[in-house]
Design an enzyme around this catalytic site. Structure first.
Site, PDB file in Angstrom:
ATOM      1  N   SER A 138       0.802  -1.021  -0.577  1.00 52.42           N
ATOM      2  CA  SER A 138      -0.533  -0.178   0.373  1.00 52.42           C
ATOM      3  C   SER A 138       0.892   1.392   0.150  1.00 52.42           C
ATOM      4  CB  SER A 138      -0.846   0.406   1.436  1.00 52.42           C
ATOM      5  OG  SER A 138      -1.337   1.506   1.346  1.00 52.42           O
ATOM      6  N   TYR A 151      -3.467   0.582  10.651  1.00 56.50           N
ATOM      7  CA  TYR A 151      -2.376   0.414   9.201  1.00 56.50           C
ATOM      8  C   TYR A 151      -1.389   1.094   8.549  1.00 56.50           C
ATOM      9  CZ  TYR A 151      -3.893  -0.513   4.088  1.00 56.50           C
ATOM     10  OH  TYR A 151      -3.769  -0.175   3.159  1.00 56.50           O
ATOM     11  N   LYS A 155       2.065  -0.728   7.476  1.00 57.34           N
ATOM     12  CA  LYS A 155       2.136  -1.152   5.959  1.00 57.34           C
ATOM     13  C   LYS A 155       3.703  -0.112   6.213  1.00 57.34           C
ATOM     14  CE  LYS A 155      -1.348  -2.568   4.056  1.00 57.34           C
ATOM     15  NZ  LYS A 155      -1.499  -3.860   3.665  1.00 57.34           N
TER      16      LYS A 155
END
Length: 277
Positions: A138, A151, A155
């Site tokens: 991502s 997140y 990531k």
């Protein structure tokens, strides 16, 4: 990497980016495409839609024993794995107040699943003198995901792991890429937009939302060039440069965008928006 006659494994393969990668790899002439995901029914359906070169299996990418068995079974059936795509990912949609269980799940799916994939696939690749790992990390891994602290943190860790693998194993014939899309039209984004979540609103306001097939096209191009960072949204490179050169200004731009969205100002173009898959 030329995908013709290659054996490929894709976790998170039941839908979204994972199944799109499977379809595109089959079109490129892959000898076998193994889709792995939690939902056995959906994974089987995705494989059947691709055709006879594809196979769907139920696997929890965050369970190391299951990943090892996935790799061992694939090597027994096809003799090797040329490309392992660690694509499974999970968002939480919350900040640091997220429960420890949510932080743990994000860590296991977004980071440890990549560790398990590398641990399982690397021995065979090293024995054969070559192989390829592609981790879906991502754009949040090189920038940030406003509204989702677990997140963002995991990531970033995923990109760091991929870079470490690239540096450590390149001279032994192993290629590594980090696939870092921004906004993609998957349930992860659609569900967030439906509930009015800030993270999803920021993504939608930050640039084009690509289809999974467009991300797969970018992945194939990046693999062909053996690029470490594969950016389906080219603008992410510019955002990352601005972030590195002027972190205070970049953060100020994000805060301004968040204020506009919260005030109901609608779509705007920030100087350096925060993408997330």
């Amino acid at each position: 990497m030329n995908l013709t006659d290659r054996v490929v494994v894709i976790t998170g393969g039941a839908g979204g980016i994972g199944s799109a990668l499977g379809r595109r790899f089959a079109t490129e002439g892959a000898a076998a495409v193994v889709l792995a995901d939690l939902d056995a029914t959906a994974t089987t359906a995705a494989a059947e839609a691709i055709g006879p070169v594809a196979r769907g299996v139920a696997v929890d990418a965050a369970d190391e024993s299951q990943v090892r068995e996935l790799v061992a079974d694939t090597e027994r059936r096809y003799g090797r794995i040329d490309l392992f795509c660690a694509n499974a990912g999970v968002a939480t949609g919350v900040g640091i107040e997220a429960a420890d269980a949510d932080w743990d799940r994000a860590w296991r799916v977004n980071v440890l699943a990549h560790v398990y994939a590398a641990r399982a696939a690397l021995p065979g690749m090293l024995d054969r003198g070559g192989g390829y790992l592609m981790h879906t990390c991502s754009a949040a891994g090189v920038l940030t995901a406003v509204g989702d602290a677990p997140y963002t943190a995991t990531k970033h860790a995923a990109v760091g792991l991929a870079e470490w693998l690239a540096i450590t194993y390149r001279d032994q014939g192993i290629r590594v890429s980090a696939l870092c899309p921004q906004g993609v039209d998957t349930p992860m984004l659609a569900d967030g937009l439906a509930t009015g979540h800030l993270a999803a609103q920021v993504i939608a306001a930050s640039g084009p939302v690509l289809t999974p097939d467009q991300v797969a096209d970018a992945a194939v191009a990046g693999l062909a060039e053996e690029r470490f960072l594969i950016l389906p949204h080219p603008e992410v490179a510019g955002y990352a440069m601005r972030r590195a050169q002027d972190p205070d200004g970049w953060q100020a731009g994000l805060r301004k965008l968040v204020r506009r969205l919260r005030a109901g100002a609608g779509r705007s173009t920030p100087p350096a928006p925060p993408p997330a898959r």
